[in-house]
Scaffold this motif. Structure first.
Motif, PDB file in Angstrom:
ATOM      1  N   ASN A 157       7.729  17.979   7.258  1.00  0.00           N
ATOM      2  CA  ASN A 157       9.142  17.575   7.319  1.00  0.00           C
ATOM      3  C   ASN A 157       9.952  18.610   8.084  1.00  0.00           C
ATOM      4  OD1 ASN A 157       9.085  19.622   5.419  1.00  0.00           O
ATOM      5  ND2 ASN A 157      10.472  18.600   3.984  1.00  0.00           N
TER       6      ASN A 157
ATOM      7  N   LYS B 134      10.452  13.374   8.997  1.00  0.00           N
ATOM      8  CA  LYS B 134       9.246  13.127   8.219  1.00  0.00           C
ATOM      9  C   LYS B 134       8.106  12.727   9.140  1.00  0.00           C
ATOM     10  CE  LYS B 134      11.837  11.692   4.113  1.00  0.00           C
ATOM     11  NZ  LYS B 134      12.066  10.613   3.109  1.00  0.00           N
TER      12      LYS B 134
ATOM     13  N   ASP C 144       9.289  11.991  -1.705  1.00  0.00           N
ATOM     14  CA  ASP C 144       8.693  10.849  -0.997  1.00  0.00           C
ATOM     15  C   ASP C 144       7.412  11.245  -0.276  1.00  0.00           C
ATOM     16  OD1 ASP C 144      10.763   9.277  -1.863  1.00  0.00           O
ATOM     17  OD2 ASP C 144      11.928   9.460  -0.015  1.00  0.00           O
ATOM     18  N   MET C 145       7.462  12.380   0.429  1.00  0.00           N
ATOM     19  CA  MET C 145       6.290  12.817   1.171  1.00  0.00           C
ATOM     20  C   MET C 145       5.190  13.292   0.222  1.00  0.00           C
ATOM     21  SD  MET C 145       7.078  12.282   4.314  1.00  0.00           S
ATOM     22  CE  MET C 145       6.311  13.346   5.516  1.00  0.00           C
TER      23      MET C 145
ATOM     24  N   VAL D  75       7.690  19.517   0.438  1.00  0.00           N
ATOM     25  CA  VAL D  75       7.943  18.504   1.472  1.00  0.00           C
ATOM     26  C   VAL D  75       8.802  17.353   0.959  1.00  0.00           C
ATOM     27  CG1 VAL D  75       5.811  19.044   2.692  1.00  0.00           C
ATOM     28  CG2 VAL D  75       5.813  17.232   0.966  1.00  0.00           C
TER      29      VAL D  75
ATOM     30  N   LYS E 160       3.799  12.079   9.352  1.00  0.00           N
ATOM     31  CA  LYS E 160       2.618  11.790   8.553  1.00  0.00           C
ATOM     32  C   LYS E 160       1.407  11.628   9.470  1.00  0.00           C
ATOM     33  CE  LYS E 160       5.461   9.014   5.355  1.00  0.00           C
ATOM     34  NZ  LYS E 160       5.657   7.644   4.801  1.00  0.00           N
TER      35      LYS E 160
END
Length: 453
Positions: A379, A384, A229-230, A226, A386
């Motif tokens: 993603n 992106k 960052d994720m 992913v 969350k």
């Protein structure tokens, strides 16, 4: 004349080794595209697999957490492949140059079957490293049986802790170690932690603060699929839930449940789940098919086996060039396996009809991961997501991708009921030793009876 074991003399026999993603979907496509030929006996398709069902592996963490019934994450091969021959057996040896395979059925001696076209889709098995105690103490999450075992085992550990006041016994039972920070490891620890936290509501002696969950990952990040960052965000979320995420750390020993990590940590754990990679099924080593340095079958962009005629491969046991990234190979995930099977089946039909084959080209559509109820990360196509939106996308995507309308409805029913009913957190550990009470009763009856004084 074609080399066939059964059916119309001269009819091409297609042998599919493996009934997983690639095997089942390839057979489904062949069943549709060769409907008339199969009906008239002009083509024969045989699927050989140790199980008579296909497992939708992305749902195994949810099955282990009790969000989905284990029976709903498997697809009966005989039901969806009525025009194919399904054999619950193991292929133990194969010689493609001569066109035969040795099959070991559930009972009786091995059998030799002949074929004309080969589809090698045996999949992968856990890659077990030579770590002391790992083979004895650990288990993975690759099969529905392991999902059931993990659920029962974890809930039984809570019962162990609830039943005693011994500090060391309780601490060991309430410590859960998961090794591997890829999809399998992260989803497994997140779903199980969510379930266990829920189960403590009904315990008198156990609180969420008593639980210890440890995720061990050898690299410097988790969920590389992913993006960095994720992946970092996911690690922070897990740590916020009290899960100890250890990066750049290796499992060094697990003898007797005593966990030793490369960062110097030493502690006892009653649960060790190993999800640190896979390797091709061992059967590929007992063939004359070409293998690369990682033990994978050498495939081409046409999903054929390098240097072989009328031989095809795809999925986890194959190294298939990724035409969207020069010098790279397709990753071993469900997204590629599903799409490879479509091209593979089409190329077999084209080969049967004397037409040229088409290459497999597919760009990555992104990745999704569930992190427990109402929690996730994704993603899709570069976007992106969350938390709740990612969880909803995860369920929508996999709800659409799980094979057959029957399974889609059953999974949707499980999810719908979960909106209104509380999760079941009962351990059925006795199902793994169903004859234990019977044998105990038999021993008791065999003892001489004492006369009353």
């Amino acid at each position: 004349m074609a080399r066939t074991a059964e059916g119309t003399p001269g009819a091409p026999h297609i042998l599919i080794v493996g009934g997983g993603y690639v095997g089942m979907y390839t057979a489904l496509r062949l069943q549709k595209k060769l409907k008339r030929e199969l009906k008239r006996g002009e083509v024969k398709v045989t699927v050989v697999d140790p199980n008579s069902y296909m497992t939708y592996q992305p749902f195994l963490p949810e099955a282990a957490a009790g969000n989905i019934s284990p029976r709903h994450v498997v697809v009966p091969l005989r039901r969806v492949l009525p025009k194919c021959t399904v054999r619950k057996a193991r292929v133990t040896e194969l010689n493609h140059d001569e066109g035969w395979a040795i099959v070991q059925p559930l009972a009786g001696p091995p059998e030799r079957i002949t074929y004309d076209y080969l589809v090698m889709a045996a999949g992968a098995v856990p890659r077990i490293l030579p770590i002391p105690g790992l083979a004895e103490e650990g288990f993975s999450l690759k099969t529905v049986g392991e999902a059931i075992h993990l659920r029962n085992h974890v809930l039984e550990q809570l019962e162990v802790a609830e039943s005693t006041d011994e500090v060391e016994i309780r601490r060991k039972a309430l410590t859960f170690v998961f090794v591997g920070g890829g999809f399998a490891g992260v989803e497994a620890i997140a779903e199980v932690e969510d379930m266990v936290r829920d189960a403590t509501k009904y315990m008198r002696k156990i609180t969420p603060q008593d639980l210890r969950f440890v995720l061990v990952e050898a690299s410097d990040r988790i969920l590389p699929e992913v993006g960095p960052d994720m992946g970092k965000w996911t690690a922070e979320q897990l740590r916020g839930r009290g899960i100890d995420v250890k990066l750049k750390t290796f499992l060094q020993s697990a003898v007797g449940g005593e966990i030793e990590l490369s960062d110097g940590s030493r502690f006892a754990s009653g649960t060790l789940v190993w999800n640190a990679g896979v390797k091709p099924s061992p059967v590929v080593r007992h063939t004359d098919l070409p293998l690369d340095e990682r033990g994978r079958i050498k495939g081409t962009e046409y999903l054929t086996i390098e240097g072989m005629v009328r031989a095809f491969t795809a999925g986890d046991n194959a190294a298939i060039p990724d035409l969207t990234q020069e010098g790279m190979f397709c990753p071993p995930n469900a997204q590629h396996a599903l799409r490879q099977s479509k091209v593979l089946a089409a190329n077999i039909v084209r080969s049967l009809r004397g037409k040229s084959l088409k290459p497999y080209v597919h760009g990555n559509l992104g990745a999704v991961a569930g992190l427990g109820l109402h929690k996730g990360v994704a993603n899709p196509l570069g976007f992106k997501l969350k938390g709740w939106p990612a969880w909803f996308f995860h369920r929508t995507y996999h709800g659409l991708m799980v094979p057959t309308v029957n399974r889609k409805i059953r999974v949707l029913a499980d999810w719908t009921l979960a909106l209104f009913l509380k999760r079941e957190t009962v351990s059925l550990a006795t199902v793994e030793q169903p004859r234990a009470d019977f044998e105990l009763a038999a021993l008791d009856d065999a003892k001489p009876r004492q006369k009353a004084s």
